[in-house]
Design a protein around this motif. Structure first.
Motif, PDB file in Angstrom:
ATOM      1  N   ARG A 116       0.823  -1.207   0.000  1.00 45.33           N
ATOM      2  CA  ARG A 116       0.000   0.000   0.000  1.00 45.33           C
ATOM      3  C   ARG A 116       0.858   1.259   0.000  1.00 45.33           C
ATOM      4  NH1 ARG A 116      -5.123   0.536   1.039  1.00 45.33           N
ATOM      5  NH2 ARG A 116      -4.815   2.318   2.452  1.00 45.33           N
ATOM      6  N   LEU A 117       1.979   1.239   0.709  1.00 46.27           N
ATOM      7  CA  LEU A 117       2.875   2.384   0.707  1.00 46.27           C
ATOM      8  C   LEU A 117       3.407   2.658  -0.700  1.00 46.27           C
ATOM      9  CD1 LEU A 117       4.968   1.888   3.965  1.00 46.27           C
ATOM     10  CD2 LEU A 117       3.326   3.688   3.497  1.00 46.27           C
ATOM     11  N   VAL A 118       3.858   1.605  -1.364  1.00 50.01           N
ATOM     12  CA  VAL A 118       4.396   1.761  -2.713  1.00 50.01           C
ATOM     13  C   VAL A 118       3.293   2.202  -3.674  1.00 50.01           C
ATOM     14  CG1 VAL A 118       5.469   0.546  -4.632  1.00 50.01           C
ATOM     15  CG2 VAL A 118       6.254   0.125  -2.313  1.00 50.01           C
ATOM     16  N   ARG A 119       2.101   1.638  -3.514  1.00 44.96           N
ATOM     17  CA  ARG A 119       0.975   2.020  -4.373  1.00 44.96           C
ATOM     18  C   ARG A 119       0.659   3.501  -4.214  1.00 44.96           C
ATOM     19  NH1 ARG A 119      -4.040  -0.951  -2.612  1.00 44.96           N
ATOM     20  NH2 ARG A 119      -2.818  -2.768  -3.233  1.00 44.96           N
ATOM     21  N   GLY A 120       0.671   3.976  -2.986  1.00 45.75           N
ATOM     22  CA  GLY A 120       0.414   5.392  -2.756  1.00 45.75           C
ATOM     23  C   GLY A 120       1.507   6.276  -3.320  1.00 45.75           C
ATOM     24  N   LEU A 121       2.751   5.868  -3.177  1.00 46.58           N
ATOM     25  CA  LEU A 121       3.861   6.646  -3.713  1.00 46.58           C
ATOM     26  C   LEU A 121       3.797   6.718  -5.231  1.00 46.58           C
ATOM     27  CD1 LEU A 121       6.475   8.162  -3.055  1.00 46.58           C
ATOM     28  CD2 LEU A 121       7.694   5.995  -3.263  1.00 46.58           C
ATOM     29  N   VAL A 122       3.475   5.602  -5.861  1.00 43.67           N
ATOM     30  CA  VAL A 122       3.361   5.583  -7.324  1.00 43.67           C
ATOM     31  C   VAL A 122       2.229   6.506  -7.782  1.00 43.67           C
ATOM     32  CG1 VAL A 122       2.742   4.126  -9.296  1.00 43.67           C
ATOM     33  CG2 VAL A 122       4.375   3.302  -7.600  1.00 43.67           C
ATOM     34  N   ALA A 123       1.112   6.482  -7.068  1.00 40.87           N
ATOM     35  CA  ALA A 123      -0.014   7.336  -7.438  1.00 40.87           C
ATOM     36  C   ALA A 123       0.345   8.813  -7.309  1.00 40.87           C
ATOM     37  CB  ALA A 123      -1.224   7.001  -6.572  1.00 40.87           C
ATOM     38  N   LEU A 124       1.053   9.172  -6.240  1.00 38.76           N
ATOM     39  CA  LEU A 124       1.440  10.568  -6.039  1.00 38.76           C
ATOM     40  C   LEU A 124       2.489  11.018  -7.046  1.00 38.76           C
ATOM     41  CD1 LEU A 124       1.616  10.761  -2.126  1.00 38.76           C
ATOM     42  CD2 LEU A 124      -0.139  11.726  -3.622  1.00 38.76           C
ATOM     43  N   ALA A 125       3.294  10.070  -7.549  1.00 36.20           N
ATOM     44  CA  ALA A 125       4.369  10.428  -8.478  1.00 36.20           C
ATOM     45  C   ALA A 125       3.909  10.470  -9.929  1.00 36.20           C
ATOM     46  CB  ALA A 125       5.530   9.437  -8.335  1.00 36.20           C
ATOM     47  N   ARG A 126       2.704  10.007 -10.228  1.00 32.31           N
ATOM     48  CA  ARG A 126       2.241   9.967 -11.629  1.00 32.31           C
ATOM     49  C   ARG A 126       2.222  11.344 -12.300  1.00 32.31           C
ATOM     50  NH1 ARG A 126       1.401   5.215 -13.346  1.00 32.31           N
ATOM     51  NH2 ARG A 126       0.590   3.527 -12.021  1.00 32.31           N
TER      52      ARG A 126
END
Length: 200
Positions: A116-126
């Motif tokens: 979930r942490l990585v998923r959130g980071l990827v979403a914020l970095a898009r």
């Protein structure tokens, strides 16, 4: 039951982290006690473990600020070697800021899995993708760091500089988490609180 999108959780967490480092005086003490209480209530084992890891840093902060900050002497008979009132105030401020940071990290890691942490980071970095930043590559590196923290390879971090694959089973599989209205409300409140904190 509502499920928070990891990106909104990360944004709210980052806003709290920034506010914790900006807080001064009574605000710092009050927020610190609240966050420390939350950590002891919802992430006691991890929180105590993280606090033990930074105990030396806390002692160093105390000694450096209390004994090396010019100001009004608390023990005049010690002369320039004694502690100062201003040093004690700075030691309390920076020590509480460190405790708040540890408390927030403990709460995040306790209630948000690495995926979930990585998923959130990827979403914020898009939104940064047009600038040449690959959100997926960033996610893989973040996952590698998290795996290293949990199970470091033999030889420690220096082994990561070699070309060997220390995590052959490392995979980044991210399903699309649904966004809800509550996520946008949380992010708006986080940004509003951060903005107010920066203006104070």
């Amino acid at each position: 039951m509502k499920t928070w999108h990891p990106a909104s959780v990360l944004l709210a967490w980052a806003s709290l982290m920034i506010l914790a480092q900006l807080a001064r005086g009574p605000w710092c003490g009050g927020l610190g006690l609240v966050l420390l209480g939350c950590m002891l209530a919802w992430a006691p084992a991890r929180g105590r473990r993280l606090l033990r890891r930074v105990r030396v840093l806390l002692v160093v902060l105390f000694v450096l600020f209390v004994f090396f900050t010019p100001g009004e002497a608390l023990l005049p008979w010690l002369g320039s070697l004694g502690p100062t009132r201003e040093g004690l105030e700075l030691a309390a401020l920076h020590g509480m800021r460190l405790v708040m940071a540890v408390s927030l990290v403990a709460l995040l890691l306790e209630h948000c899995s690495e995926t979930r942490l990585v998923r959130g980071l990827v979403a914020l970095a898009r939104p940064l993708a047009p600038l040449g930043l690959s959100p997926e590559r960033l996610g893989v590196r973040m996952l590698l760091v998290l795996r290293y923290v949990e199970t470091p390879p033999p030889g420690g971090w220096r082994q990561l500089l070699t070309e060997h694959d220390h995590f052959p089973d490392l995979q980044l599989v991210l399903d699309k988490a649904p966004w809800g209205l509550h996520d946008f409300v949380l992010m708006a409140l986080a940004l509003l609180g951060l903005g107010l904190g920066l203006m104070v």
